[in-house]
Enzyme design. Sequence first.
Site, mmCIF file in Angstrom:
data_model
loop_
_atom_site.group_PDB
_atom_site.id
_atom_site.type_symbol
_atom_site.label_atom_id
_atom_site.label_comp_id
_atom_site.label_asym_id
_atom_site.label_seq_id
_atom_site.Cartn_x
_atom_site.Cartn_y
_atom_site.Cartn_z
ATOM 1 N N HIS A 197 23.163 37.918 69.974
ATOM 2 C CA HIS A 197 23.812 37.327 68.806
ATOM 3 C C HIS A 197 23.872 35.805 68.937
ATOM 4 C CE1 HIS A 197 25.421 41.470 68.567
ATOM 5 N NE2 HIS A 197 25.469 41.257 67.274
ATOM 6 N N ASP A 268 17.020 44.715 64.647
ATOM 7 C CA ASP A 268 18.388 44.222 64.685
ATOM 8 C C ASP A 268 18.485 43.078 63.665
ATOM 9 O OD1 ASP A 268 21.024 44.055 65.486
ATOM 10 O OD2 ASP A 268 20.574 43.855 67.621
#
Length: 499
Positions: A197, A268
């Site tokens: 992230h 993702d």
Amino acid sequence: MTSEQLSVGPALSSVSSDLDEAVHRCLVAGFEGTTTFPDTLKRLIDRGLGGVILFTRNVRDAEQVRELTDALRAIRPDLLVAIDNEGGGIGHLVAAGAPEVPGSYALGVADDPNLTARCADALAGHLATLGITASYAPVADLQRRADNPIVRTRSFGADPELAARHLRAWITATEARGIASCAKHFPGHGGTETDSHHDLAVDPRPAAELRADLEPFRAAVAAGVPMLMSAHVVYPALDANRPATLSRRILGDLLRHDLGFDGVLVSDALEMKAIADRYGEAAGARIALAAGADQVIVAVPDLEVTLSCRDAVLHAVDCGRLSEERVWEAAGRVRRLAQRYATPAGVVAAWDAGAGLEAARRAVRSRALPRAVRGAHVVDLFPPPHPALNWGGEDLLTELRPLDPTANGTAVSGEPADPAALVDGILRICATAPLVVATCDAGLHPWQAWFREALLARRPDAVRVDTGLPEGGDLCSYGRGRVNLRAVAEVLSGLREVG
């Protein structure tokens, strides 16, 4: 479809309406809204958008979520509605009455696949009542490094065979509810020291070690998992140049050819910095689809990002940088997925509401603990909720007080401004009462380790609790889901002994 709806610029005039729809099938979009949603999203759905992903921002209560999912499907019945639904501290449906189950690591510690299936069934049954038909779970990553910042208790553990049997149980139970499960993050995020992230993660291990981590994914494929999600991780031994999400070697040669997976491969989220900072979301979408992904997720609610990804893919098809055949192949897989899962179940059977607490209780481990620690002052130290993952902020004292009204305490979420003063204040308030010090992955958060040691230096009799992975405490819950904390509270209050 009108020419005005189809138009995305002069360079794309040769893209047919059917091919335009196929491109849209390859996109999953996040958005703002609980009872209404943007007109831009409506237009994307009209043009064939493959799916939407819900987050906490889209959830007010159960009735509202069902009305929202019904309204989305009223535009296009074959729209997939998805959510991250791993259990434990990872989820977005607390306000909608989500079943309380521990995270996967606690299930692995209990090591009862039937119990894992009951927990997965509860989560899937709840999704069915809400009209959500795709769940980006379970995690198939193995927890390989003590300093891994992102997998940890989301994993079933470090043992490939253990993880494989629990993945099979989870996937089978979810499938029985008519919900699409998704094993993630291929080919494994557990060997990194970076959260993708925040930055591009690298797993430097040799190919032989990396291939050992494929066992849970092989088990997922054998169990019929309909979706896999790729990792934004570079594996130099497999492809030194690109992260898995963008690698034809990993998505094509390894996943499609070696593992024989023919379901939907979803990326993702593209706005994660591992992709966004190095490639940009739009280029990431184009490269991921060219590499073998079937859908790319743009989870941010800013639909301009989704549009930029869409336009980049359309342009790539129009100018030949992305083959039409690859888009037709991807869209075909998404269509087959939608045929199986897009329509919610009409009647949803009850699930076992007690399975999660049973699992959390069976996962608690004790090194040495008095029979009860009643009337304690509890200091609960934990990091702030992860913005992309955690439904959180649950604390141990909140679970302990109903069982021991004489308990008191302090919850510290994130590094305090003046830790020394806070330690002095806690010890002054605690006085001679028993002291319980709980930490969550203190090895990753130096302020927690400092705080704990400062308290223990002056109160060596304190009881230590680990609410993440074990770090030498007297009790370990293997997770911070509400049921994990409740199971620890039962032991501290004397209501239950560790089995």
